[in-house]
Scaffold this motif. Sequence first.
Motif, PDB file in Angstrom:
ATOM      1  N   ALA A 103     -29.644  66.012  44.857  1.00  0.00           N
ATOM      2  CA  ALA A 103     -28.611  65.199  45.509  1.00  0.00           C
ATOM      3  C   ALA A 103     -29.096  64.722  46.874  1.00  0.00           C
ATOM      4  CB  ALA A 103     -27.328  66.012  45.673  1.00  0.00           C
ATOM      5  N   THR A 104     -28.429  63.727  47.420  1.00  0.00           N
ATOM      6  CA  THR A 104     -28.721  63.231  48.756  1.00  0.00           C
ATOM      7  C   THR A 104     -28.223  64.241  49.782  1.00  0.00           C
ATOM      8  OG1 THR A 104     -28.399  60.982  47.952  1.00  0.00           O
ATOM      9  CG2 THR A 104     -28.330  61.304  50.344  1.00  0.00           C
ATOM     10  N   LYS A 105     -29.055  64.528  50.783  1.00  0.00           N
ATOM     11  CA  LYS A 105     -28.642  65.437  51.853  1.00  0.00           C
ATOM     12  C   LYS A 105     -27.650  64.723  52.762  1.00  0.00           C
ATOM     13  CE  LYS A 105     -32.972  67.956  52.274  1.00  0.00           C
ATOM     14  NZ  LYS A 105     -34.126  68.236  53.148  1.00  0.00           N
ATOM     15  N   ILE A 106     -26.688  65.496  53.281  1.00  0.00           N
ATOM     16  CA  ILE A 106     -25.772  64.899  54.257  1.00  0.00           C
ATOM     17  C   ILE A 106     -26.538  64.627  55.546  1.00  0.00           C
ATOM     18  CG2 ILE A 106     -23.672  65.867  53.275  1.00  0.00           C
ATOM     19  CD1 ILE A 106     -23.705  68.009  55.379  1.00  0.00           C
ATOM     20  N   SER A 107     -26.089  63.664  56.288  1.00  0.00           N
ATOM     21  CA  SER A 107     -26.758  63.225  57.510  1.00  0.00           C
ATOM     22  C   SER A 107     -26.777  64.340  58.561  1.00  0.00           C
ATOM     23  CB  SER A 107     -26.013  62.011  58.064  1.00  0.00           C
ATOM     24  OG  SER A 107     -26.465  61.699  59.357  1.00  0.00           O
ATOM     25  N   VAL A 108     -27.830  64.337  59.381  1.00  0.00           N
ATOM     26  CA  VAL A 108     -27.914  65.314  60.465  1.00  0.00           C
ATOM     27  C   VAL A 108     -26.763  65.141  61.449  1.00  0.00           C
ATOM     28  CG1 VAL A 108     -30.415  65.653  60.323  1.00  0.00           C
ATOM     29  CG2 VAL A 108     -29.506  63.848  61.779  1.00  0.00           C
ATOM     30  N   THR A 109     -26.177  63.946  61.503  1.00  0.00           N
ATOM     31  CA  THR A 109     -25.045  63.718  62.414  1.00  0.00           C
ATOM     32  C   THR A 109     -23.846  64.587  62.037  1.00  0.00           C
ATOM     33  OG1 THR A 109     -24.216  61.894  61.062  1.00  0.00           O
ATOM     34  CG2 THR A 109     -25.731  61.337  62.865  1.00  0.00           C
ATOM     35  N   HIS A 110     -23.791  65.046  60.801  1.00  0.00           N
ATOM     36  CA  HIS A 110     -22.686  65.896  60.359  1.00  0.00           C
ATOM     37  C   HIS A 110     -22.806  67.321  60.896  1.00  0.00           C
ATOM     38  CE1 HIS A 110     -22.114  62.460  57.847  1.00  0.00           C
ATOM     39  NE2 HIS A 110     -21.136  63.003  57.172  1.00  0.00           N
ATOM     40  N   TYR A 111     -23.954  67.643  61.487  1.00  0.00           N
ATOM     41  CA  TYR A 111     -24.190  68.971  62.070  1.00  0.00           C
ATOM     42  C   TYR A 111     -24.087  68.944  63.591  1.00  0.00           C
ATOM     43  CZ  TYR A 111     -25.825  70.592  57.534  1.00  0.00           C
ATOM     44  OH  TYR A 111     -25.898  70.941  56.208  1.00  0.00           O
ATOM     45  N   GLN A 112     -23.598  67.857  64.160  1.00  0.00           N
ATOM     46  CA  GLN A 112     -23.460  67.744  65.605  1.00  0.00           C
ATOM     47  C   GLN A 112     -21.995  67.761  65.996  1.00  0.00           C
ATOM     48  OE1 GLN A 112     -25.398  64.032  66.351  1.00  0.00           O
ATOM     49  NE2 GLN A 112     -27.445  64.931  66.357  1.00  0.00           N
ATOM     50  N   SER A 113     -21.700  68.458  67.103  1.00  0.00           N
ATOM     51  CA  SER A 113     -20.320  68.448  67.596  1.00  0.00           C
ATOM     52  C   SER A 113     -20.042  67.051  68.145  1.00  0.00           C
ATOM     53  CB  SER A 113     -20.114  69.518  68.669  1.00  0.00           C
ATOM     54  OG  SER A 113     -20.924  69.250  69.787  1.00  0.00           O
ATOM     55  N   PRO A 114     -18.857  66.507  67.873  1.00  0.00           N
ATOM     56  CA  PRO A 114     -18.592  65.100  68.238  1.00  0.00           C
ATOM     57  C   PRO A 114     -18.549  64.834  69.739  1.00  0.00           C
ATOM     58  CG  PRO A 114     -16.643  66.122  67.277  1.00  0.00           C
ATOM     59  CD  PRO A 114     -17.758  67.116  67.174  1.00  0.00           C
ATOM     60  N   ARG A 115     -18.152  65.792  70.531  1.00  0.00           N
ATOM     61  CA  ARG A 115     -18.016  65.535  71.966  1.00  0.00           C
ATOM     62  C   ARG A 115     -19.304  65.794  72.727  1.00  0.00           C
ATOM     63  NH1 ARG A 115     -12.131  68.124  72.502  1.00  0.00           N
ATOM     64  NH2 ARG A 115     -10.996  66.391  71.597  1.00  0.00           N
ATOM     65  N   GLU A 116     -19.881  66.965  72.536  1.00  0.00           N
ATOM     66  CA  GLU A 116     -21.061  67.332  73.315  1.00  0.00           C
ATOM     67  C   GLU A 116     -22.364  66.918  72.651  1.00  0.00           C
ATOM     68  OE1 GLU A 116     -18.908  70.029  72.237  1.00  0.00           O
ATOM     69  OE2 GLU A 116     -17.594  69.579  73.905  1.00  0.00           O
ATOM     70  N   GLY A 117     -22.335  66.576  71.360  1.00  0.00           N
ATOM     71  CA  GLY A 117     -23.560  66.240  70.652  1.00  0.00           C
ATOM     72  C   GLY A 117     -24.424  67.461  70.396  1.00  0.00           C
ATOM     73  N   GLN A 118     -23.841  68.622  70.530  1.00  0.00           N
ATOM     74  CA  GLN A 118     -24.545  69.884  70.348  1.00  0.00           C
ATOM     75  C   GLN A 118     -24.857  70.091  68.864  1.00  0.00           C
ATOM     76  OE1 GLN A 118     -22.068  73.140  71.553  1.00  0.00           O
ATOM     77  NE2 GLN A 118     -23.728  74.077  72.709  1.00  0.00           N
ATOM     78  N   VAL A 119     -26.062  70.524  68.532  1.00  0.00           N
ATOM     79  CA  VAL A 119     -26.449  70.759  67.143  1.00  0.00           C
ATOM     80  C   VAL A 119     -25.878  72.103  66.712  1.00  0.00           C
ATOM     81  CG1 VAL A 119     -28.365  71.052  65.541  1.00  0.00           C
ATOM     82  CG2 VAL A 119     -28.537  69.388  67.394  1.00  0.00           C
ATOM     83  N   LEU A 120     -25.171  72.094  65.572  1.00  0.00           N
ATOM     84  CA  LEU A 120     -24.520  73.295  65.054  1.00  0.00           C
ATOM     85  C   LEU A 120     -25.310  73.836  63.865  1.00  0.00           C
ATOM     86  CD1 LEU A 120     -20.915  71.793  65.050  1.00  0.00           C
ATOM     87  CD2 LEU A 120     -21.942  73.206  66.829  1.00  0.00           C
ATOM     88  N   SER A 121     -25.071  75.097  63.511  1.00  0.00           N
ATOM     89  CA  SER A 121     -25.765  75.696  62.374  1.00  0.00           C
ATOM     90  C   SER A 121     -25.085  75.369  61.053  1.00  0.00           C
ATOM     91  CB  SER A 121     -25.841  77.215  62.550  1.00  0.00           C
ATOM     92  OG  SER A 121     -24.533  77.755  62.598  1.00  0.00           O
ATOM     93  N   ASP A 122     -23.891  74.856  61.109  1.00  0.00           N
ATOM     94  CA  ASP A 122     -23.154  74.478  59.899  1.00  0.00           C
ATOM     95  C   ASP A 122     -22.507  73.114  60.132  1.00  0.00           C
ATOM     96  OD1 ASP A 122     -22.232  74.740  57.346  1.00  0.00           O
ATOM     97  OD2 ASP A 122     -20.885  76.424  57.734  1.00  0.00           O
ATOM     98  N   VAL A 123     -21.917  72.558  59.100  1.00  0.00           N
ATOM     99  CA  VAL A 123     -21.274  71.238  59.202  1.00  0.00           C
ATOM    100  C   VAL A 123     -20.163  71.292  60.250  1.00  0.00           C
ATOM    101  CG1 VAL A 123     -19.933  69.517  57.945  1.00  0.00           C
ATOM    102  CG2 VAL A 123     -21.823  70.665  56.821  1.00  0.00           C
ATOM    103  N   SER A 124     -20.126  70.284  61.095  1.00  0.00           N
ATOM    104  CA  SER A 124     -19.114  70.199  62.148  1.00  0.00           C
ATOM    105  C   SER A 124     -17.725  70.120  61.522  1.00  0.00           C
ATOM    106  CB  SER A 124     -19.363  68.951  62.985  1.00  0.00           C
ATOM    107  OG  SER A 124     -18.267  68.689  63.830  1.00  0.00           O
ATOM    108  N   PRO A 125     -16.747  70.827  62.076  1.00  0.00           N
ATOM    109  CA  PRO A 125     -15.380  70.727  61.554  1.00  0.00           C
ATOM    110  C   PRO A 125     -14.857  69.291  61.536  1.00  0.00           C
ATOM    111  CG  PRO A 125     -15.549  72.555  63.086  1.00  0.00           C
ATOM    112  CD  PRO A 125     -16.855  71.810  63.155  1.00  0.00           C
ATOM    113  N   ALA A 126     -15.339  68.448  62.439  1.00  0.00           N
ATOM    114  CA  ALA A 126     -14.906  67.049  62.479  1.00  0.00           C
ATOM    115  C   ALA A 126     -15.470  66.244  61.311  1.00  0.00           C
ATOM    116  CB  ALA A 126     -15.329  66.405  63.797  1.00  0.00           C
ATOM    117  N   ARG A 127     -16.524  66.749  60.668  1.00  0.00           N
ATOM    118  CA  ARG A 127     -17.164  66.047  59.554  1.00  0.00           C
ATOM    119  C   ARG A 127     -17.007  66.784  58.231  1.00  0.00           C
ATOM    120  NH1 ARG A 127     -20.811  61.850  60.733  1.00  0.00           N
ATOM    121  NH2 ARG A 127     -20.591  61.319  62.899  1.00  0.00           N
TER     122      ARG A 127
END
Length: 155
Positions: A103-127
């Motif tokens: 399958a297609t991988k989800i975008s790396v942007t889905h692992y970033q917090s929307p406000r701070e742009g911080q890289v998370l270890s799991d999918v951002s709750p906003a995404r």
Amino acid sequence: MKRLVLAVMAFGMMLAGAVHSAEELHNPGGIGGLESLRGASELEATRAADPMKRYPRDQGTIDSDYVYQPPLVPHTIRNYEVSKNANKCLACHSWKNANEMGATKISVTHYQSPREGQVLSDVSPARYFCLQCHVPQADAKPLVENDFQRVDALR
């Protein structure tokens, strides 16, 4: 004096309600001469359900029609649970499972917090709720006529 005014107002409301009820007996519900995409059917009338939309199988990646369009889902999502407790999409599209599932991988942007742009270890709750942006593409005729043209750069 207040009691008299209140009594007159109550009588007037009661009379207006009686007139309104009499009108409803002659034309219950009614559409007021308006017609919607459903046609000129009464709101209370039951009509046959529309046929189920068909989703072409294995249609691969669907081209975008405009810049920044979220990718369309090329398969049916019937019975997919996407809730606060589970996300069926991630069973195939997470970085952990995508290669194995083909399958297609989800975008790396889905692992970033929307406000701070911080890289998370799991999918951002906003995404996390994929179906807010990504929808399956049904093989269905448009509800209304349109002359939409794809962006030239995406042709």
